[in-house]
Design a protein around this motif. Structure first.
Motif, PDB file in Angstrom:
ATOM      1  N   LEU A  80       0.840  -1.196   0.000  1.00  0.00           N
ATOM      2  CA  LEU A  80       0.000   0.000   0.000  1.00  0.00           C
ATOM      3  C   LEU A  80       0.883   1.257   0.000  1.00  0.00           C
ATOM      4  O   LEU A  80       0.562   2.270  -0.624  1.00  0.00           O
TER       5      LEU A  80
ATOM      6  N   ALA B  31      -3.247 -11.198  -0.531  1.00  0.00           N
ATOM      7  CA  ALA B  31      -3.559  -9.822  -0.891  1.00  0.00           C
ATOM      8  C   ALA B  31      -4.283  -9.130   0.260  1.00  0.00           C
ATOM      9  O   ALA B  31      -5.019  -9.762   1.014  1.00  0.00           O
ATOM     10  N   LEU B  32      -4.024  -7.820   0.391  1.00  0.00           N
ATOM     11  CA  LEU B  32      -4.614  -7.040   1.485  1.00  0.00           C
ATOM     12  C   LEU B  32      -6.135  -7.092   1.430  1.00  0.00           C
ATOM     13  O   LEU B  32      -6.810  -7.384   2.408  1.00  0.00           O
ATOM     14  N   THR B  33      -6.662  -6.744   0.265  1.00  0.00           N
ATOM     15  CA  THR B  33      -8.100  -6.828   0.046  1.00  0.00           C
ATOM     16  C   THR B  33      -8.281  -7.572  -1.266  1.00  0.00           C
ATOM     17  O   THR B  33      -7.327  -7.726  -2.015  1.00  0.00           O
ATOM     18  N   PRO B  34      -9.504  -8.033  -1.550  1.00  0.00           N
ATOM     19  CA  PRO B  34      -9.694  -8.689  -2.858  1.00  0.00           C
ATOM     20  C   PRO B  34      -9.514  -7.713  -4.023  1.00  0.00           C
ATOM     21  O   PRO B  34      -9.405  -8.126  -5.166  1.00  0.00           O
ATOM     22  N   TRP B  35      -9.494  -6.415  -3.744  1.00  0.00           N
ATOM     23  CA  TRP B  35      -9.436  -5.415  -4.803  1.00  0.00           C
ATOM     24  C   TRP B  35      -8.017  -5.046  -5.180  1.00  0.00           C
ATOM     25  O   TRP B  35      -7.771  -4.492  -6.236  1.00  0.00           O
TER      26      TRP B  35
ATOM     27  N   GLY C 182      -3.637  -5.825  -4.389  1.00  0.00           N
ATOM     28  CA  GLY C 182      -2.605  -6.617  -3.747  1.00  0.00           C
ATOM     29  C   GLY C 182      -1.402  -6.814  -4.648  1.00  0.00           C
ATOM     30  O   GLY C 182      -1.479  -6.634  -5.865  1.00  0.00           O
TER      31      GLY C 182
ATOM     32  N   HIS D 196      -9.136  -5.703  -9.380  1.00  0.00           N
ATOM     33  CA  HIS D 196     -10.568  -5.511  -9.604  1.00  0.00           C
ATOM     34  C   HIS D 196     -10.725  -4.737 -10.910  1.00  0.00           C
ATOM     35  O   HIS D 196      -9.989  -3.780 -11.167  1.00  0.00           O
TER      36      HIS D 196
ATOM     37  N   ASP E 183     -19.520  -9.339  -8.323  1.00  0.00           N
ATOM     38  CA  ASP E 183     -18.145  -9.307  -7.812  1.00  0.00           C
ATOM     39  C   ASP E 183     -17.208  -9.236  -9.011  1.00  0.00           C
ATOM     40  O   ASP E 183     -17.070 -10.193  -9.755  1.00  0.00           O
TER      41      ASP E 183
ATOM     42  N   THR F 138     -13.901  -8.730  -9.070  1.00  0.00           N
ATOM     43  CA  THR F 138     -12.478  -8.997  -8.891  1.00  0.00           C
ATOM     44  C   THR F 138     -12.072 -10.070  -9.903  1.00  0.00           C
ATOM     45  O   THR F 138     -12.894 -10.880 -10.311  1.00  0.00           O
TER      46      THR F 138
END
Lengths: 516, 212
Positions: A4, A52-56, A58, A115, A179, A181
């Motif tokens: 990030l 990954a940090l979020t599914p969106w 990483g 995403h 979704d 992603t």
């Protein structure tokens, strides 16, 4: 968290740059951010983060395989930027420095976008942030180039949004719940609605292909690269194009999963070959050495597309080629900037004998020429060899022959122009320009470092990188990963036994069968 | 419900033809602006009331119907021109092209698989027709401002298509508003250039120094 920071750090630095009061010290923010960003991305390259940090968003294998190259290129450009902006003291640099930094942050975001929507938004933001950079010289020609960049690039980016919507609808029609992603889309696989997937693929390929500069959507490229300052040209050719390339790879993985692998394979192969051909023909004709570099960029984008089309070993070589293209294009654009400033012109009709006037830049330009036209021991030789081998192994002998022929044409075109600029007697007018620009070490360090990296990549291709590329191939390219081939292996095989049968791992993975 | 929706989309498709057929810059801008407002109403018709939907609707109306057209009108004033006199594709051929394109859009849309909720709406034909109209304007006009209007209509088409995804992913539809930012940059470019230099016309034919 580190991944990030790759985004936040440059964006924060951009904010600081916008608020910084002094034009003379502001450019120092560039190398400071560049060092931090490069250190972070190299650390992430060696020690990959977990999930990954979020599914969106990483730092997935594909980001890991490409982003560090962009980061290193930015560092080189940032180091070059300080003396460059000092030379251009007459132009205010608040907008330039902050947008240059913002561009890095947004590119880091685009590379790590998992995403569909985030990817599109970040690519769009990168496009917008580069507009004032191209216009930095503030001439009528720069204005024209910026207008074309916006018009063609804007249409491309709009079509890629339409394509993203179409892919979203394919998922919705196939029973998806919105979704978007890439993991979810790939998991849906064959359930995705076929007509919508194909519509999406065409639109996305045209859209992001425009950003990448594949022919016939390349028309903005010579103008924008020709008129932008060398440092911006380097970032556009080595950084922004890679963003579009990974975007195409990510969408392609979805289309392949939907069972349309044969279509993606054929379209990317055709577009790639066409780009190489168009670029090679224009390189034989152009008289402007900065536009020449733009055509060379189109050529290399074509090679990337061709390699990626083959999947497996071809994609592996294409990812290798991303690194090589980034380094060599960076070096060439920065030295071309030096030469242009010293000569005060850009065409062979006006510029001659630069070996007398700016011997060091001219030398670097010639070395860069050999690097980019794939002469050993520079990296491009090994990656292009890998792509040619994958082409032959995939049973596309004609394509390989055409590719090699186009590469030969490109070589002729480039050497013709570069030696016309470097050799001969300097024109009387250009001598005066020399007083304006002495060759400073600070303006030579960056291109030299980039060329050294390019050579290093060719000679020692680090194991870590090879594994990165392999993982990325596994992620987006299909089921059969290639065994890590060192460039030494490739070179050895070619030198000793040119008819070595291709290793079994070179089998291509563009099968049209749907994945379960 | 879908009847009301179809009336609005149908009106928007009619405005495409208005934009194709008129030579006065202000009427092209007005057509694009009215189209923007019509499109802004659509989310409210399509979905149950939700703050996210309201945000999409209000933002769309403000940006497409207010901000961008007013910027464009400013550009027209600063450029001091009112007509795109010698277009690459004439007005009657453009109209014919547009009409054919609209018919083709309806025909193509019927062949594409649609969810039952969208099967009897004009969303997909409207989107395709607007994208086509936008491309014709982008290619067939020479004045920078008309080209921007073309881009705006192209973008409206994409927005129409995005409405199909409004229920499942409202955020990505909102993201499309970023395209308006591109338009804004275009117009700011025109205005800034007007201030910087004094060209007589804002004719993209004059942007022809860079060529091989």
């Amino acid at each position: 968290m580190r991944e990030l920071l790759l985004v936040i750090l440059p964006l924060a630095a951009a904010g600081v740059a916008a608020a910084w009061p002094d034009d003379r010290t502001r450019p120092l923010l560039l190398p400071v951010t560049g060092v931090a960003h490069a250190a972070l991305s190299l650390w992430l390259l060696i020690a990959a983060p977990g999930a990954a940090l979020t599914p969106w968003f990483g730092y997935d294998p594909l980001a890991r395989a490409v982003l560090p190259a962009v980061s290193l290129l930015f560092l080189a450009c940032a180091v070059y930027g300080v003396p460059y902006l000092r030379l251009r003291g007459e132009r205010p640099n608040r907008v330039f420095v902050s947008l240059f930094l913002a561009m890095l942050g947004l590119m880091s975001l685009a590379h790590q976008a998992l995403h569909l929507g985030v990817l599109w938004i970040s690519v769009e933001a990168v496009t917008l942030s580069t507009v004032p950079l191209i216009h930095f010289n503030n001439t009528a020609r720069a204005y024209e180039a910026t207008w074309k960049y916006l018009l063609v690039g804007g249409t491309g980016i709009a079509l890629s949004l339409l394509g993203s919507f179409a892919l979203g609808y394919a998922s919705l029609h196939g029973g998806g719940e919105g979704d978007l992603t890439f993991t979810a889309l790939i998991a849906q696989g064959a359930a995705l609605s076929r007509p919508w997937v194909l519509t999406a693929w065409v639109l996305v390929l045209v859209g992001y292909g425009t950003k990448m500069g594949l022919a016939p959507m390349h028309t903005w490229k010579p103008d924008a690269y020709g008129e932008a300052p060398g440092i911006v040209g380097a970032m556009l050719a080595g950084g922004v194009t890679t963003v579009a390339f990974t975007a195409i790879l990510r969408v392609r993985a979805v289309v392949d999963a939907a069972g349309q692998g044969a279509v993606t394979h054929r379209t990317m192969l055709a577009l790639g070959l066409f780009s190489v051909l168009v670029a090679a023909l224009f390189m034989l004709a152009t008289r402007d050495f900065k536009r020449l570099l733009a055509y060379s960029s189109i050529e290399h984008m074509g090679i990337l597309s061709l390699g990626a089309a083959l999947g497996g070993a071809g994609l592996w070589a294409a990812l290798f080629h991303v690194w090589n293209n980034t380094m060599t294009k960076g070096a060439l654009f920065l030295t071309a900037g030096n030469i242009r400033r010293a000569a005060g012109a850009r065409t062979v009709d006006e510029v001659r004998g630069m070996a007398w006037l700016t011997p060091r830049s001219a030398m670097l330009f010639v070395i860069g020429l050999f690097a980019v036209t794939a002469c050993p021991p520079f990296g491009p030789f090994f990656s292009e060899l890998g792509i040619v081998r994958a082409t032959v192994a995939g049973g596309h002998g004609v394509v390989a022959a055409l590719l090699l022929f186009c590469l030969l044409l490109a070589f002729c075109g480039m050497t013709r122009l570069v030696f016309a600029v470097v050799d001969g007697r300097p024109r009387a007018g250009t001598r005066k320009g020399l007083d304006r620009m002495r060759e400073r070490a600070a303006l030579l360090v960056s291109p030299m470092a980039l060329l050294l990296i390019s050579m290093g990549l060719g000679l020692f291709t680090p194991r870590t990188l090879q594994h990165c590329w392999q993982e990325a191939v596994q992620q987006v390219g299909g089921e059969v990963p290639p065994a890590p081939t060192t460039s030494a292996d490739i070179a050895g095989a070619t030198a000793t036994d040119p008819v070595t049968p291709p290793p079994p791992v070179l089998a291509t993975t563009h099968s049209s069968k749907p994945r379960s | 419900m879908s009847e009301n929706l179809n009336i609005f989309v149908g009106l928007a498709m009619g405005l495409n033809l208005v934009a194709l057929g008129s030579s006065r810059l202000t009427s092209v801008i007005r057509a694009a602006a009215v189209q923007g407002v019509l499109l802004g109403v659509l989310p409210l018709l399509m979905e149950e009331f939700h703050w996210m939907i309201l945000v999409v609707a209000v933002l769309t109306m403000l940006v497409k119907g207010g901000l961008i057209p007013s910027l464009l009108n400013r550009a027209v004033k600063s450029a001091n021109i009112d007509r795109d006199l010698i277009p690459l594709v004439g007005y009657v051929p453009s109209l014919l092209l547009g009409a054919t394109g609209t018919l083709a859009a309806v025909a193509v849309a019927q062949r594409l698989p649609l969810l039952p909720a969208h099967a009897h709406t004009l969303l997909v034909p409207g989107a395709l027709a607007s994208v086509f109209t936008g491309l014709v304007l982008l290619i067939g006009r020479v004045k920078a401002i008309t080209q921007v209007c073309g881009y705006l209509i192209l973008e409206n088409g994409i927005y129409l298509f995005g409405l199909l995804l409004l229920h499942s992913t409202p955020l990505i539809v909102e993201g499309g508003i970023l395209l308006d930012l591109t338009v804004a940059v275009f117009i700011i470019g025109i205005i800034v250039d007007r201030i910087r230099t004094e060209f007589d016309t804002l004719d993209t034919h004059k942007l022809n120094m860079l060529r091989e």
